[in-house]
Motif scaffolding. Structure first.
Motif, short mmCIF file in Angstrom:
data_model
loop_
_atom_site.label_atom_id
_atom_site.label_comp_id
_atom_site.label_asym_id
_atom_site.label_seq_id
_atom_site.Cartn_x
_atom_site.Cartn_y
_atom_site.Cartn_z
N GLY A 176 6.73 0.43 7.33
CA GLY A 176 6.61 1.46 6.31
C GLY A 176 7.87 2.31 6.17
O GLY A 176 8.78 2.25 7.00
N ILE A 177 7.89 3.06 5.09
CA ILE A 177 8.92 4.07 4.88
C ILE A 177 8.23 5.34 4.37
O ILE A 177 7.19 5.28 3.71
N LYS A 178 8.82 6.48 4.73
CA LYS A 178 8.37 7.77 4.19
C LYS A 178 9.47 8.24 3.25
O LYS A 178 10.62 8.36 3.65
N VAL A 179 9.10 8.46 2.00
CA VAL A 179 10.06 8.85 0.98
C VAL A 179 9.77 10.28 0.55
O VAL A 179 8.62 10.64 0.27
N THR A 180 10.82 11.09 0.51
CA THR A 180 10.72 12.45 -0.03
C THR A 180 11.36 12.45 -1.40
O THR A 180 12.54 12.13 -1.55
N PHE A 181 10.55 12.78 -2.40
CA PHE A 181 11.01 12.85 -3.78
C PHE A 181 11.14 14.32 -4.19
O PHE A 181 10.20 15.09 -4.02
N ALA A 182 12.28 14.71 -4.72
CA ALA A 182 12.45 16.03 -5.30
C ALA A 182 12.00 15.93 -6.76
O ALA A 182 12.65 15.28 -7.58
N MET A 220 0.84 -1.19 0.00
CA MET A 220 0.00 0.00 0.00
C MET A 220 0.88 1.25 0.00
O MET A 220 1.94 1.26 0.61
N GLY A 221 0.42 2.28 -0.69
CA GLY A 221 1.10 3.56 -0.69
C GLY A 221 0.10 4.69 -0.46
O GLY A 221 -1.05 4.60 -0.89
N LEU A 222 0.54 5.71 0.26
CA LEU A 222 -0.31 6.87 0.55
C LEU A 222 0.44 8.16 0.24
O LEU A 222 1.65 8.25 0.46
N ASN A 223 -0.29 9.15 -0.27
CA ASN A 223 0.29 10.49 -0.38
C ASN A 223 0.45 11.01 1.04
O ASN A 223 -0.48 10.96 1.84
N TYR A 224 1.63 11.51 1.38
CA TYR A 224 1.92 11.97 2.73
C TYR A 224 1.93 13.50 2.82
O TYR A 224 1.67 14.06 3.86
N GLY A 225 2.25 14.15 1.70
CA GLY A 225 2.24 15.61 1.70
C GLY A 225 3.20 16.20 0.69
O GLY A 225 3.79 15.48 -0.13
N LEU A 226 3.34 17.50 0.76
CA LEU A 226 4.19 18.25 -0.16
C LEU A 226 4.98 19.29 0.61
O LEU A 226 4.50 19.84 1.60
N ASN A 227 6.19 19.56 0.15
CA ASN A 227 7.02 20.64 0.68
C ASN A 227 7.48 21.50 -0.48
O ASN A 227 7.67 21.00 -1.59
N LYS A 228 7.67 22.77 -0.24
CA LYS A 228 8.32 23.68 -1.19
C LYS A 228 7.73 23.60 -2.60
O LYS A 228 8.46 23.44 -3.57
#
Length: 154
Positions: A125-131, A88-96
């Motif tokens: 789980g893992i939280k991934v930040t993608f640029a 399962m994957g979820l949108n966690y949010g946005l920055n900048k």
């Protein structure tokens, strides 16, 4: 483009700081813009009134909503990679989030992505930040630049 396939989180974690494959080009049609306008109730004339845009807009045509490019990030990421163990994957949010350049109708977009951060979460789980940088074909400035966060679970 074929996505990179990872067996599990352990293998995916080796991508931290690295660029994922560049995505395919997508043409932004008036129908897509109209559908987004209807879904978000943002029917400002610069998006949906082709005749008025041709006369009054500095772009001489309609332009997509800035948030439309953000909304495409999840789909564009699906094309860059797959982790076989993800349940399962979820949108966690946005920055900048920034929209440096408007997206006129019939523009072509694609995304460049760097895996910026990977943090462990509870429940496998893992939280991934993608640029993410969404490029407009033939334009120097991108349509959108954002850090997109996703929570993925095995």
């Amino acid at each position: 483009m074929k996505p990179i396939v990872f067996k599990d989180f352990l293998e995916f974690k080796t991508t931290k700081g690295k660029e994922l494959p560049t995505g395919n080009w997508y043409t932004i049609t008036q129908q897509m813009i109209n559908d987004f306008a209807n879904a978000t109730l943002d029917k400002q004339w610069i998006h949906v009134d082709e005749q008025r845009a041709a006369k009054e807009s500095p772009f001489k045509k309609t332009v997509a909503h800035g948030f439309m490019s953000v909304a495409m990030i999840s789909k564009l990421l699906e094309e860059a990679f797959t982790i076989k163990s993800v349940k399962m994957g979820l949108n966690y949010g946005l920055n900048k989030v920034r929209f440096p350049n408007p997206v006129p109708v019939d523009s072509e977009l694609r995304m460049h992505t760097i895996v910026k951060e990977i943090e462990d979460l509870a429940n496998n789980g893992i939280k991934v930040t993608f640029a993410c940088t969404i490029e407009i074909k033939g334009q120097e400035k991108p349509a959108c630049v954002a850090d997109f966060l996703a929570a993925l679970y095995e």
